[in-house]
Design an enzyme around this catalytic site. Structure first.
Site: not given
Lengths: 97, 154
Positions: A11-13
């Site tokens: 995951a990332c932003g």
């Protein structure tokens, strides 16, 4: 675990830029070590929705590790190259658990 | 789609003096709009996202930032806009929003779809991992040179 494979959330932003790079790096790392796994790439906000059966979260973004039932590993090293080997080892330990 | 075709010389800047991260994003957003890469809404979503999920990255010798957001139909064309700063400005770091990093080069990304940019993004991060190249990029003062160093390196 999902279908007998480790389930890894990446995951990332936004779920678009850095998670794409990390997804590829984790996929290659697993392949190199003959580990079968399933990866779900998402926004960090979406992680709770994918939590069922997840074994590990690898993320480039801000995260409250105590919120999750599974281990969380910072993927910053895949972006900067600094401390890469250490992070790869941390991920392998979790995947081989 | 490779990095070279995404990195338009018209979108590499040196003279602007933003006071903070929001100003830097707005400057690059305006340039993106002028060159018809994005709709104005994209800049707003990038500013918003930077607050919640900052994009500063601490490299070996200096700081960079990669502000970007989900496209949501506001990105017309894929591209990277660059702002090189003689006086670094503060961004917050990606992995810990409480930490600050003095950023010398801002790479604002406009990406249309998920997952189609892997090789381009990998090249971008390869550049970040190349300390010698990053140091050179931080001191060049023309788009030509900046573009040349990157093209030679990838």
């Amino acid at each position: 675990m999902k279908n007998g494979k480790k389930l890894v959330l990446v995951a990332c932003g936004t779920g678009i830029a850095t998670s794409t790079v990390v997804n590829d790096a984790v996929t290659k790392l697993a392949k190199k070590n003959n580990i079968q796994l399933e990866i779900i790439q998402c926004k960090i906000m979406e992680v709770p929705g994918y939590s069922d059966g997840a074994d590990l979260l690898v993320t480039t973004t801000v995260v409250d590790k105590s919120k999750y039932k599974f281990p969380v590993i910072s993927a910053r090293a895949f972006l900067t190259g600094i401390g890469l080997e250490k992070v790869e080892n941390e991920i392998l330990v979790e995947l081989q658990r | 789609m490779d990095l070279n075709s995404l990195l338009n010389k018209k979108l590499i800047f040196f003279e602007a003096k933003p006071k903070n991260d929001v100003e830097a994003i707005k400057i690059l957003g305006d340039k993106f709009i002028e060159e018809k890469y994005i709709k104005p809404e994209y800049t707003k979503t990038v500013v918003e996202r930077e607050k919640n999920f900052p994009t500063g990255i601490v490299l070996e010798s200096l700081g960079v930032a990669i502000p970007h957001a989900s496209p949501e139909n506001n990105v017309l064309k894929d591209g990277i806009a660059v702002l090189s700063l003689k006086e670094p400005i503060i961004f917050h770091t990606m992995e810990d929003a409480d930490n600050e990093v003095a950023v010398s080069i801002v790479f604002m990304l406009a990406l249309k779809e998920n997952n189609e940019h892997l090789s381009m993004l990998q090249k971008l991060f390869k550049i970040f991992q190349n300390n010698e190249l990053i140091k050179k990029l931080a001191i060049v003062s023309s788009a030509e040179e900046f573009h040349k160093y990157i093209t030679e390196a990838i």
